[in-house]
Design a protein around this motif. Structure first.
Motif, PDB file in Angstrom:
ATOM      1  N   PRO A 460       0.435  -1.301   0.186  1.00  0.00           N
ATOM      2  CA  PRO A 460       0.312  -0.055  -0.445  1.00  0.00           C
ATOM      3  C   PRO A 460       1.134   1.392  -0.150  1.00  0.00           C
ATOM      4  O   PRO A 460       0.313   2.445  -0.935  1.00  0.00           O
ATOM      5  CB  PRO A 460      -0.366  -0.315   1.192  1.00  0.00           C
ATOM      6  N   GLU A 462       3.641   1.825  -1.551  1.00  0.00           N
ATOM      7  CA  GLU A 462       3.969   1.538  -3.172  1.00  0.00           C
ATOM      8  C   GLU A 462       5.926   1.453  -3.140  1.00  0.00           C
ATOM      9  O   GLU A 462       5.991   0.755  -3.722  1.00  0.00           O
ATOM     10  CB  GLU A 462       3.829   3.456  -3.298  1.00  0.00           C
ATOM     11  N   ALA A 497       1.060  -7.142  -0.448  1.00  0.00           N
ATOM     12  CA  ALA A 497      -0.238  -6.304  -1.092  1.00  0.00           C
ATOM     13  C   ALA A 497      -0.835  -5.933   0.067  1.00  0.00           C
ATOM     14  O   ALA A 497      -1.728  -5.308  -0.267  1.00  0.00           O
ATOM     15  CB  ALA A 497      -0.358  -6.729  -2.502  1.00  0.00           C
ATOM     16  N   LYS A 498      -1.607  -7.202   1.006  1.00  0.00           N
ATOM     17  CA  LYS A 498      -2.644  -6.309   1.873  1.00  0.00           C
ATOM     18  C   LYS A 498      -3.742  -5.852   1.116  1.00  0.00           C
ATOM     19  O   LYS A 498      -4.026  -5.306   1.443  1.00  0.00           O
ATOM     20  CB  LYS A 498      -2.056  -5.086   3.202  1.00  0.00           C
ATOM     21  N   GLU A 500      -3.596  -5.532  -1.675  1.00  0.00           N
ATOM     22  CA  GLU A 500      -4.666  -4.606  -2.886  1.00  0.00           C
ATOM     23  C   GLU A 500      -4.534  -4.996  -4.315  1.00  0.00           C
ATOM     24  O   GLU A 500      -3.122  -5.965  -3.745  1.00  0.00           O
ATOM     25  CB  GLU A 500      -3.061  -2.989  -2.638  1.00  0.00           C
ATOM     26  N   GLN A 502      -2.777  -5.713  -7.524  1.00  0.00           N
ATOM     27  CA  GLN A 502      -2.109  -5.492  -8.068  1.00  0.00           C
ATOM     28  C   GLN A 502      -2.117  -4.863  -9.873  1.00  0.00           C
ATOM     29  O   GLN A 502      -2.938  -5.224 -10.379  1.00  0.00           O
ATOM     30  CB  GLN A 502      -0.953  -6.513  -8.307  1.00  0.00           C
TER      31      GLN A 502
END
Length: 519
Positions: A460, A462, A497-498, A500, A502
């Motif tokens: 998250p 980046e 990525a938790k 998020e 892609q």
């Protein structure tokens, strides 16, 4: 005393204007006879003017003017005008009775007007309701445009009309009736607000019309188009539209806006459904390009895994046996996502299989493939690819890297080698130089080929997953079954990525030489 018969007549007449005026005139005659007045006019205030309500003895002007030289006596809500030299008392009961009679007539007229307006609005709303049901039942946008305009000109007895819808910032004609109409215009060409407000000229939109009325077609204040009608039909010919038609057109334009928006949304839904069906078909076709099951390669274990970022991805991997212990492993990554990337993946797949049937796996094959991709793809499309040939008899691994992420070779003793690029991605230039490198694989050596969706997986904040984390994961799990390693990579991507989403596809191909005597 006042003429009671005339007064009773006034109170008992049917509330119609002609009879009211007759009764009021009789009341005025009785007053004049009683007071010896030869001529008199009774005026009542109406819309800021003094208008004639009744007259006796001579002609009086319809509107009382201060410069007419007539003698006047103020009475409640009006004036009594006369030519008598007799001084009249404003408190005279007969005069007060005349004032009350005039006021009663005016109230009756007001009630009649309100009753007519209420009845007219009821009819108007009923007509609008019927029209609204008719246009709401039409979901075809072109057919609806015609229906809206025809209903509008019919509802308002208009001789001409035009319907415009906004497309790419311009008002574009979608339907016209009764004559020519301007094809297209923008806010810069015409003052649309002035046209809607009634200040625009008819020839600006309807060249053949003498009179014009327009209403904005909008949803929640957001303009979607313009509905224009011209030349009101009547028994005496054509003319301007009365103010009451303005309200009717505005109400109808609101109904039309809702119907047009529903039709537009319906079209978008159908288009979305069509695209989804095409995407599902394309995804199924692309899925068939990837290996359905892993090949059995003597002396080696191999496993591939792919997770597209969208329904259709741009990553590609494949295994192909060439006979006599020769195998080819390929991992590719097409720029972009969705349908264009899927089409280029299909091009790569077909071209690669054709060339592998005719040529050896060497730089000349990659050059031929590069030229084919260059000629078959758009200027902004290219493919990174790592191709490797495996000689199972000599345990020789030869790779050619065309602008792809460096593959990884983890030796059994802990050494890590990067299989770096030796050429440009396929499709960038018509000609390119490509080199190859060869390695011998020892028992326990693990090769990992992957796409940039792995190392560029973003948290998250980046931060990217990176090559170091991937190497460490492979080291920890080097001796585990390949499926377990793939599972670890999958979980690592999700955890990093938790949750998020892609933006890139993720692909991994693992190859490991087994111990002599295993597999």
């Amino acid at each position: 005393m006042a003429d009671l018969q005339a007064w009773n007549t006034l109170l008992s007449v049917d509330p119609r204007e002609a009879e009211d005026r007759q009764a009021l005139a009789a009341q005025l005659v009785a007053f004049c006879q009683l007071r010896g007045v030869e001529a008199a006019g009774l005026y009542s205030r109406h819309d800021g003017e003094q208008r004639l309500a009744a007259a006796h003895g001579r002609r009086f002007p319809e509107i009382l003017d201060d410069g007419d030289g007539l003698r006047r006596l103020p009475i409640p809500l009006g004036h009594l005008v006369h030519d008598s030299e007799v001084e009249l008392d404003p408190e005279d009961p007969e005069i007060l009775l005349l004032a009350a009679a005039a006021r009663l007539c005016r109230m009756k007229r007001h009630i009649q007007e309100q009753s007519f307006q209420a009845m007219f609005r009821g009819v108007e709303l009923e007509a609008l309701y019927d029209v609204g049901l008719a246009i709401a039942a039409t979901l075809d946008l072109e057919e609806l445009g015609e229906e809206v305009l025809l209903r509008a000109v019919s509802l308002l007895d208009a001789r001409r009309g035009a319907l415009y819808l906004i497309d790419d910032g311009r008002y574009r004609l979608v339907s016209r009736f009764g004559g020519s109409a301007r094809e297209t215009f923008s806010d810069e060409d015409l003052d649309v607000a002035a046209i809607v407000g009634g200040d625009g000229e008819a020839e600006e939109v309807l060249p053949a019309a003498s009179h014009m009325m327009a209403a904005a077609v909008e949803i929640h204040g957001d303009p979607r188009g313009l509905l224009v009608v011209g030349d009101k039909e009547s028994r005496t010919g054509v003319g301007p539209f009365p103010p009451s038609d303005r309200r009717t057109l505005d109400l109808f334009a609101t109904q039309a806006a809702i119907a047009l928006e529903n039709a537009k949304l319906h079209r978008l839904a159908l288009e979305k459904e069509r695209l989804e069906r095409e995407m599902e078909l394309a995804a199924e076709i692309q899925k068939q390009l990837l290996p359905e099951q892993m090949p059995e390669i003597p002396g080696f274990e191999v496993l591939g895994w792919n997770r597209p970022a969208r329904q259709i991805g741009g990553d590609y991997f494949d295994f192909q046996g060439l006979g006599e212990g020769q195998w080819v492993l390929v991992v590719g990554d097409v720029t972009g996502k969705g349908m264009p990337a899927a089409l280029l993946v299909s091009t790569l797949h077909s071209a690669l299989h054709v060339l592998l049937d005719r040529m050896d796996v060497d730089p000349s094959l990659i050059q031929r493939l590069n030229r084919h991709i260059f000629e078959s793809s758009a200027a902004n499309k290219f493919i990174t690819m790592l191709m490797a040939s495996l000689d199972t008899t000599r345990h020789r691994f030869t790779y050619l890297n065309a602008g792809h992420n460096p593959g990884l070779l983890l030796r059994r003793d802990g050494e890590v080698l990067e299989l770096s690029s030796a050429g440009l991605p396929l499709g960038l230039l018509p000609l390119g130089d490509y080199g190859s490198s060869a390695l011998d694989l020892e028992p326990g050596d693990l090769v990992c080929l992957y796409s940039d969706g792995i190392t560029e997986c973003e948290a998250p904040d980046e931060e990217q997953y990176g090559l170091e984390r991937l190497v460490e994961l492979l080291r920890r799990n080097q001796d585990r079954p390949l499926q377990d390693i793939i599972t670890e990579i999958d979980c690592a991507m999700i955890h990093f990525a938790k949750g998020e989403p892609q933006g890139d596809d993720q692909t991994v191909v693992l190859l490991r030489r087994v111990e002599d005597g295993d597999g």
